[in-house]
Design a protein around this motif. Structure first.
Motif, mmCIF file in Angstrom:
data_model
loop_
_atom_site.group_PDB
_atom_site.id
_atom_site.type_symbol
_atom_site.label_atom_id
_atom_site.label_comp_id
_atom_site.label_asym_id
_atom_site.label_seq_id
_atom_site.Cartn_x
_atom_site.Cartn_y
_atom_site.Cartn_z
ATOM 1 N N LEU A 12 7.605 1.430 11.953
ATOM 2 C CA LEU A 12 6.217 1.057 12.188
ATOM 3 C C LEU A 12 5.610 0.395 10.952
ATOM 4 O O LEU A 12 5.640 0.946 9.857
ATOM 5 C CB LEU A 12 5.391 2.293 12.561
ATOM 6 C CG LEU A 12 3.887 2.051 12.770
ATOM 7 C CD1 LEU A 12 3.660 1.120 13.950
ATOM 8 C CD2 LEU A 12 3.163 3.376 12.986
ATOM 9 N N VAL A 13 5.078 -0.786 11.133
ATOM 10 C CA VAL A 13 4.353 -1.490 10.071
ATOM 11 C C VAL A 13 2.869 -1.398 10.401
ATOM 12 O O VAL A 13 2.409 -1.949 11.408
ATOM 13 C CB VAL A 13 4.793 -2.955 9.958
ATOM 14 C CG1 VAL A 13 3.981 -3.667 8.886
ATOM 15 C CG2 VAL A 13 6.281 -3.037 9.651
ATOM 16 N N PHE A 14 2.156 -0.673 9.573
ATOM 17 C CA PHE A 14 0.738 -0.434 9.844
ATOM 18 C C PHE A 14 -0.082 -1.549 9.195
ATOM 19 O O PHE A 14 -0.108 -1.672 7.974
ATOM 20 C CB PHE A 14 0.315 0.923 9.281
ATOM 21 C CG PHE A 14 -1.036 1.379 9.761
ATOM 22 C CD1 PHE A 14 -1.141 2.387 10.699
ATOM 23 C CD2 PHE A 14 -2.202 0.800 9.283
ATOM 24 C CE1 PHE A 14 -2.379 2.806 11.145
ATOM 25 C CE2 PHE A 14 -3.442 1.213 9.729
ATOM 26 C CZ PHE A 14 -3.530 2.225 10.669
ATOM 27 N N LYS A 15 -0.721 -2.363 10.018
ATOM 28 C CA LYS A 15 -1.581 -3.416 9.503
ATOM 29 C C LYS A 15 -3.004 -3.163 9.968
ATOM 30 O O LYS A 15 -3.241 -2.883 11.147
ATOM 31 C CB LYS A 15 -1.117 -4.787 9.992
ATOM 32 C CG LYS A 15 0.232 -5.232 9.429
ATOM 33 C CD LYS A 15 0.578 -6.629 9.915
ATOM 34 C CE LYS A 15 1.916 -7.082 9.339
ATOM 35 N NZ LYS A 15 2.278 -8.447 9.812
ATOM 36 N N ILE A 16 -3.943 -3.255 9.044
ATOM 37 C CA ILE A 16 -5.344 -3.039 9.385
ATOM 38 C C ILE A 16 -6.185 -4.138 8.754
ATOM 39 O O ILE A 16 -5.909 -4.593 7.638
ATOM 40 C CB ILE A 16 -5.817 -1.640 8.931
ATOM 41 C CG1 ILE A 16 -7.183 -1.319 9.530
ATOM 42 C CG2 ILE A 16 -5.833 -1.512 7.409
ATOM 43 C CD1 ILE A 16 -7.533 0.158 9.487
ATOM 44 N N HIS A 17 -7.171 -4.599 9.497
ATOM 45 C CA HIS A 17 -8.053 -5.675 9.035
ATOM 46 C C HIS A 17 -9.483 -5.145 9.059
ATOM 47 O O HIS A 17 -9.999 -4.786 10.131
ATOM 48 C CB HIS A 17 -7.918 -6.898 9.932
ATOM 49 C CG HIS A 17 -6.494 -7.323 10.158
ATOM 50 N ND1 HIS A 17 -5.768 -8.023 9.234
ATOM 51 C CD2 HIS A 17 -5.652 -7.110 11.215
ATOM 52 C CE1 HIS A 17 -4.551 -8.250 9.689
ATOM 53 N NE2 HIS A 17 -4.447 -7.694 10.894
ATOM 54 N N ARG A 18 -10.105 -5.094 7.898
ATOM 55 C CA ARG A 18 -11.459 -4.547 7.787
ATOM 56 C C ARG A 18 -12.462 -5.647 7.460
ATOM 57 O O ARG A 18 -12.172 -6.568 6.698
ATOM 58 C CB ARG A 18 -11.553 -3.508 6.672
ATOM 59 C CG ARG A 18 -10.813 -2.224 6.891
ATOM 60 C CD ARG A 18 -11.243 -1.201 5.852
ATOM 61 N NE ARG A 18 -10.423 -0.012 5.902
ATOM 62 C CZ ARG A 18 -9.320 0.160 5.180
ATOM 63 N NH1 ARG A 18 -8.926 -0.800 4.355
ATOM 64 N NH2 ARG A 18 -8.619 1.261 5.267
ATOM 65 N N ARG A 19 -13.650 -5.489 7.990
ATOM 66 C CA ARG A 19 -14.773 -6.269 7.517
ATOM 67 C C ARG A 19 -15.372 -5.565 6.306
ATOM 68 O O ARG A 19 -15.121 -4.385 6.074
ATOM 69 C CB ARG A 19 -15.826 -6.417 8.613
ATOM 70 C CG ARG A 19 -15.352 -7.238 9.813
ATOM 71 C CD ARG A 19 -16.487 -7.507 10.766
ATOM 72 N NE ARG A 19 -16.051 -8.305 11.904
ATOM 73 C CZ ARG A 19 -16.865 -8.706 12.877
ATOM 74 N NH1 ARG A 19 -18.148 -8.372 12.838
ATOM 75 N NH2 ARG A 19 -16.391 -9.433 13.881
ATOM 76 N N GLU A 20 -16.169 -6.277 5.558
ATOM 77 C CA GLU A 20 -16.817 -5.655 4.411
ATOM 78 C C GLU A 20 -17.751 -4.539 4.879
ATOM 79 O O GLU A 20 -18.471 -4.706 5.884
ATOM 80 C CB GLU A 20 -17.620 -6.702 3.618
ATOM 81 C CG GLU A 20 -16.776 -7.642 2.783
ATOM 82 C CD GLU A 20 -16.025 -6.898 1.690
ATOM 83 O OE1 GLU A 20 -16.645 -6.054 1.017
ATOM 84 O OE2 GLU A 20 -14.818 -7.161 1.524
ATOM 85 N N PRO A 21 -17.752 -3.385 4.188
ATOM 86 C CA PRO A 21 -18.695 -2.318 4.561
ATOM 87 C C PRO A 21 -20.133 -2.818 4.503
ATOM 88 O O PRO A 21 -20.492 -3.625 3.638
ATOM 89 C CB PRO A 21 -18.445 -1.237 3.499
ATOM 90 C CG PRO A 21 -17.076 -1.522 2.982
ATOM 91 C CD PRO A 21 -16.906 -3.004 3.043
ATOM 92 N N GLU A 22 -20.941 -2.374 5.436
ATOM 93 C CA GLU A 22 -22.349 -2.758 5.476
ATOM 94 C C GLU A 22 -23.220 -1.510 5.401
ATOM 95 O O GLU A 22 -22.794 -0.413 5.768
ATOM 96 C CB GLU A 22 -22.652 -3.514 6.766
ATOM 97 C CG GLU A 22 -22.409 -2.685 8.030
ATOM 98 C CD GLU A 22 -22.726 -3.422 9.305
ATOM 99 O OE1 GLU A 22 -23.937 -3.573 9.617
ATOM 100 O OE2 GLU A 22 -21.769 -3.841 9.993
ATOM 101 N N LEU A 23 -24.434 -1.696 4.911
ATOM 102 C CA LEU A 23 -25.411 -0.610 4.947
ATOM 103 C C LEU A 23 -26.110 -0.647 6.292
ATOM 104 O O LEU A 23 -26.748 -1.637 6.666
ATOM 105 C CB LEU A 23 -26.430 -0.759 3.816
ATOM 106 C CG LEU A 23 -26.000 -0.209 2.458
ATOM 107 C CD1 LEU A 23 -27.053 -0.538 1.398
ATOM 108 C CD2 LEU A 23 -25.792 1.297 2.523
#
Length: 454
Positions: A12-23
């Motif tokens: 398993l290759v775990f790939k995750i794509h996040r946006r910048e955290p927002e307030l």
């Protein structure tokens, strides 16, 4: 039965794509004011963040959280520290941290099982630099992650100084009701933290072993070793076996029996020097004792106390289970309204001391708190509860978690963190008494049904 840790395919290759955290701020303007926490809230041992995980979609959850923060507007503020380390929350509406992400895996690929340790929590909850600070930082941190199968994880950190587990469930329940279409929570939040603050003048009326080390200078070397996490399943058969070890006629709760037994087994597994002092800390919901006057409905602050049972390793391990059980029951018997007031007074008079963590095992019962029952509008969660032990410093923590099999039969999951060699001794101790066979992942699959609906 011992539950194996969740397994994932080696490929398993775990790939995750996040946006910048927002307030994420409250959906409407809220008052700008300072609110003092109670003296139960702002003790040193509760100045920490705790991890939890749920399921839910991005847009609905973002809007539901923002609306819930209109009612729970202190949660969108920042903690400040005043004289005598007294905490207050500045209700400034600055907001909570919210991160949106996509993971290129399915729930089935993750091998998620409804017990600790929760896999990939570092991926499902972004550790925003500085966000675990207690003062001057957001009090809640959320991440909603979409999975390839169409499901979601909903993970968050919360500042324990602001609320206990029941208070957290109350806030999450407000979010879930709004996510399902409500305009407001059915239970409105109440601050009233002065109800659990020290009397004036402060008066300490009890001995508080949870804050006083009776064997200073003795180091718990087990805390310096690499720990492994495992979970064990206790059903009616196992509890009946334990009750048969006790004198007939005496009544004990399942929590008392499991606390005493697991404390004893853990001490055996660590193979401590006979004269070494060991402790078990029982986290107790104080709301049941606060009846004159009671805490108002909607109170979401910390209302917990942690009385301690103490013994030498030799006395604990060599005596029958009833010995440990009487110590646990005696510790719980200290619990009263006066005891709660005494804890608050101790915080004021002693500069808010932390818990004694060396040689201490804390067991927290969250079987009836209500995390798994929260419904954000997408059906039953695969798991709802803590994602790790989340304990401060070197305090050894365990949880009692709820579990039901395919037939709806209720069980209790007990979690442990121990050095690897001690964990093997613990497993052997349990298998000897209950005739457990060491399980495989296949055994777990026959016992647990992971439901996932959108």
């Amino acid at each position: 039965m011992e539950l194996p840790p969740p397994t994932t395919p080696s490929s398993l290759v775990f790939k995750i794509h996040r946006r910048e955290p927002e307030l994420l701020r409250p959906a409407k303007p809220t008052p700008h004011e300072f609110k003092h926490l109670s003296d139960i809230d702002d003790q040193e041992g509760l100045r920490c963040f705790s991890l939890n995980a749920r399921e839910g979609p991005v847009k609905v959850m973002r809007e539901a959280i923002a609306t819930a923060l209109v009612f729970y507007y202190p949660m969108a503020g920042r903690l400040r520290e005043g004289p005598n380390r007294k905490l207050a929350v500045e209700c400034n509406g600055e907001g909570v941290l919210f991160t949106e992400a996509d993971a290129e895996v399915t729930l089935q690929q993750l091998g998620v099982a409804p017990h600790l340790p929760y896999p990939y929590i570092d991926e499902f909850l972004f550790n925003v630099p500085g966000s675990s600070e207690i003062l001057n930082y957001p009090l809640l941190i959320f991440q909603v992650t979409r999975l390839k199968c169409g499901g979601f994880t909903f993970a968050f950190n919360y500042n324990h100084a602001m609320c206990d587990a029941l208070g957290l469930v109350q806030f999450c329940s407000a979010v879930s009701e709004i996510a399902r279409g409500a305009d407001a929570p059915s239970v409105l939040p109440v601050w009233e933290r002065h109800l659990l603050s020290s009397i004036d003048p402060p008066k300490v009326t009890h001995q508080h072993l949870e804050y006083v080390d009776t064997a200073p200078g003795v180091v718990d070397h087990s805390s310096e070793e690499q720990l492994v996490d495992r979970s064990f399943l206790f059903g009616p058969k196992e509890l009946s076996t334990l009750r048969n070890l006790l004198p007939p006629g005496e009544k004990f709760t399942s929590f008392e029996i499991l606390t005493a037994y697991l404390w004893k087994c853990r001490t055996i597994a660590l193979q401590l020097p006979p004269s070494q002092e060991v402790r078990v800390m029982c986290t107790i919901n104080a709301r049941q004792k606060l009846v004159n006057p009671p805490l108002p409905r909607g109170y979401y602050g910390n209302a917990i106390v942690c009385p301690v049972a103490l013994a030498t390793a030799s006395n604990l391990t060599r005596n029958p289970l009833g010995y440990a059980l009487e110590l646990v029951k005696k510790a719980k018997a200290q619990f009263s309204r006066d005891y709660i007031s005494s804890v608050a007074s101790l915080m004021v008079t002693k500069g808010r001391p932390g818990y004694v963590t060396a040689r201490t095992f804390e067991l927290t019962d969250i079987t009836h708190v209500g995390f798994p029952e929260l419904d954000y509008g997408w059906g039953e969660a695969a798991y709802g509860g803590p994602a790790d032990a989340g304990c401060p410093e070197d305090l050894a923590c365990g949880y009692l978690l709820p579990f039901a099999n395919k037939k709806g039969e209720k069980r209790i999951i007990a979690t442990f963190s121990l050095p690897a060699i001690a964990m093997e001794r613990l497993s052997k101790e349990l298998r000897t008494l209950f005739n457990f066979n060491k399980p495989t992942a296949g055994h777990l699959g026959s016992q647990m049904s992971i439901k996932y609906s959108l």
